[in-house]
Scaffold this active site. Structure first.
Site, PDB file in Angstrom:
ATOM      1  N   ASP A 121      34.359  47.677  41.146  1.00 48.87           N
ATOM      2  CA  ASP A 121      33.582  48.931  41.045  1.00 48.87           C
ATOM      3  C   ASP A 121      32.729  48.834  39.781  1.00 48.87           C
ATOM      4  O   ASP A 121      32.937  47.970  38.942  1.00 48.87           O
ATOM      5  CB  ASP A 121      34.521  50.157  41.024  1.00 48.87           C
ATOM      6  CG  ASP A 121      35.443  50.193  39.793  1.00 48.87           C
ATOM      7  OD1 ASP A 121      36.662  50.372  39.963  1.00 48.87           O
ATOM      8  OD2 ASP A 121      34.926  50.046  38.665  1.00 48.87           O
ATOM      9  N   HIS A 159      35.715  39.317  39.332  1.00 52.77           N
ATOM     10  CA  HIS A 159      35.790  39.281  40.800  1.00 52.77           C
ATOM     11  C   HIS A 159      34.519  39.765  41.469  1.00 52.77           C
ATOM     12  O   HIS A 159      34.531  40.113  42.650  1.00 52.77           O
ATOM     13  CB  HIS A 159      37.005  40.109  41.272  1.00 52.77           C
ATOM     14  CG  HIS A 159      38.312  39.503  40.864  1.00 52.77           C
ATOM     15  ND1 HIS A 159      39.496  40.200  40.871  1.00 52.77           N
ATOM     16  CD2 HIS A 159      38.617  38.267  40.404  1.00 52.77           C
ATOM     17  CE1 HIS A 159      40.477  39.407  40.466  1.00 52.77           C
ATOM     18  NE2 HIS A 159      39.973  38.234  40.161  1.00 52.77           N
TER      19      HIS A 159
HETATM   20  N1  APR Z   1      46.723  53.906  34.903  1.00 57.35           N
HETATM   21  C1  APR Z   1      47.158  52.660  34.596  1.00 57.35           C
HETATM   22  N2  APR Z   1      47.737  51.829  35.498  1.00 57.35           N
HETATM   23  C2  APR Z   1      47.871  52.289  36.755  1.00 57.35           C
HETATM   24  C3  APR Z   1      47.452  53.582  37.154  1.00 57.35           C
HETATM   25  C4  APR Z   1      46.850  54.396  36.162  1.00 57.35           C
HETATM   26  N3  APR Z   1      46.420  55.636  36.459  1.00 57.35           N
HETATM   27  N4  APR Z   1      47.737  53.731  38.483  1.00 57.35           N
HETATM   28  C5  APR Z   1      48.304  52.576  38.906  1.00 57.35           C
HETATM   29  N5  APR Z   1      48.404  51.719  37.861  1.00 57.35           N
HETATM   30  C6  APR Z   1      48.908  50.349  37.864  1.00 57.35           C
HETATM   31  C7  APR Z   1      49.941  50.065  38.911  1.00 57.35           C
HETATM   32  O1  APR Z   1      51.249  50.344  38.393  1.00 57.35           O
HETATM   33  C8  APR Z   1      49.742  48.561  39.146  1.00 57.35           C
HETATM   34  O2  APR Z   1      50.544  47.806  38.252  1.00 57.35           O
HETATM   35  O3  APR Z   1      47.811  49.518  38.183  1.00 57.35           O
HETATM   36  C9  APR Z   1      48.279  48.339  38.828  1.00 57.35           C
HETATM   37  C10 APR Z   1      47.415  48.099  40.042  1.00 57.35           C
HETATM   38  O4  APR Z   1      47.815  46.865  40.593  1.00 57.35           O
HETATM   39  P1  APR Z   1      47.026  46.280  41.863  1.00 57.35           P
HETATM   40  O5  APR Z   1      46.841  47.351  42.891  1.00 57.35           O
HETATM   41  O6  APR Z   1      47.731  45.004  42.218  1.00 57.35           O
HETATM   42  O7  APR Z   1      45.569  45.944  41.308  1.00 57.35           O
HETATM   43  P2  APR Z   1      45.136  44.702  40.419  1.00 57.35           P
HETATM   44  O8  APR Z   1      46.237  44.287  39.513  1.00 57.35           O
HETATM   45  O9  APR Z   1      43.833  45.065  39.792  1.00 57.35           O
HETATM   46  O10 APR Z   1      44.867  43.559  41.527  1.00 57.35           O
HETATM   47  C11 APR Z   1      44.287  42.356  41.045  1.00 57.35           C
HETATM   48  O11 APR Z   1      44.041  41.602  43.308  1.00 57.35           O
HETATM   49  O12 APR Z   1      43.568  42.442  45.392  1.00 57.35           O
HETATM   50  C12 APR Z   1      43.066  41.635  44.363  1.00 57.35           C
HETATM   51  O13 APR Z   1      40.850  41.198  43.712  1.00 57.35           O
HETATM   52  C13 APR Z   1      41.802  42.225  43.821  1.00 57.35           C
HETATM   53  O14 APR Z   1      41.112  42.557  41.523  1.00 57.35           O
HETATM   54  C14 APR Z   1      42.196  42.718  42.434  1.00 57.35           C
HETATM   55  C15 APR Z   1      43.361  41.816  42.079  1.00 57.35           C
END
Ligand code: APR
Length: 246
Positions: free
Chosen positions: A108, A123
């Site tokens: 985003d 990414h």
């Molecule tokens: N503030 C901080 N952390 C948060 C919040 C919040 N409001 N809400 C959720 N989280 C945390 C969750 O606990 C989790 O550990 O954010 C994390 C989100 O994890 P994912 O959904 O796995 O996202 P991400 O780690 O960015 O994934 C990495 O995987 O799917 C691919 O390319 C995609 O960039 C992405 C990569």
């Protein structure tokens, strides 16, 4: 397990750091209303896993469905606003530009819209697209934007989102800049990532190996807790304004 150093202690670490690197993930944008990945996908997409959609093979097999998913995400992101966490990061970067380097896994544009300079997007960018196959001479003038997905009317080459799909390499320059930032920082602030996707997650271990203090901002435990020097169990929009205020 020792109790984690608290926010006031982390503020002292940040004040004393020559260089600070920040790595953000989907949790950074959760309070802007943009769904994370590994929380349950809402609505129509709950039947799928991102790994089943965000691959070249999935796109070639079902281009319209995958394209629709990205249109859906583009609509969500364009309707979202940067939250207080994005704004707090942008403010501290603008106050002390050479000291802060922001690396994000997010596609985003909320960091950019909040005013963060020089965002290193590991990414790619959801709002942009590119040709699926190598661009041919006919493609430059042949784009037919009325089809879904848009394609070259002469050779059928499809447009695809300019994001990194599973199994694809990260943009070399972005990864090199991110590696340099985590190898030279005194503190790495990691916000809102589960730390399960590499090579992005590996940046945290690299920072730790180079002696940086690793700070996690995440309400939940994650794969990265093992190398964290501090875990601030708060959300990004609540924690960062207090953590980063002057
Ligand atoms: N503030 C901080 N952390 C948060 C919040 C919040 N409001 N809400 C959720 N989280 C945390 C969750 O606990 C989790 O550990 O954010 C994390 C989100 O994890 P994912 O959904 O796995 O996202 P991400 O780690 O960015 O994934 C990495 O995987 O799917 C691919 O390319 C995609 O960039 C992405 C990569």
């Amino acid at each position: 397990m020792h109790p984690s150093p608290d926010l006031a202690t982390v503020r002292q670490w940040l004040a004393g750091a020559r260089q600070v690197a920040v790595l953000t993930g989907a949790g950074m944008s959760a309070e802007s209303g943009v769904p994370t990945f590994r929380d349950a996908l809402t609505g129509w997409w709950s039947r799928f896993k991102p790994e089943e959609l965000a691959t070249e093979a999935a796109y070639r097999a079902q281009p319209q469905m995958v394209w629709d998913w990205y249109l859906h995400r583009r609509e969500l992101v364009s309707a979202a606003l940067p939250n207080a966490g994005h704004r707090a990061l942008a403010a501290v970067q603008q106050r002390e530009p050479p000291r802060w380097t922001l690396v994000t896994q997010n596609v985003d544009d909320l960091h950019q819209r909040a005013g963060s300079p020089g965002v290193i997007a590991l990414h790619g960018q959801l709002a942009q697209d590119r040709w699926l196959d190598a661009e041919r001479a006919c493609c430059a003038q042949g784009l037919d934007a009325t089809t879904l997905p848009p394609a070259c009317r002469h050779c059928g080459n499809l447009r695809r989102p300019a994001v990194v799909w599973f199994g694809e390499s990260l943009p070399a320059q972005a990864l090199a800049l991110a590696e340099q930032a985590v190898q030279t920082c005194d503190v790495l602030l990691v916000v809102g990532t589960s730390g399960v996707v590499y090579p992005a997650a590996g940046l945290v271990f690299t920072a730790h190996q180079h002696g940086a203090q690793v700070v996690l901002v995440n309400p939940e435990p994650s794969e990265l807790d093992t190398v964290a020097d501090a875990c601030l169990r708060q959300t990004a929009a609540l924690c960062l304004p207090t953590l980063l205020e002057p």
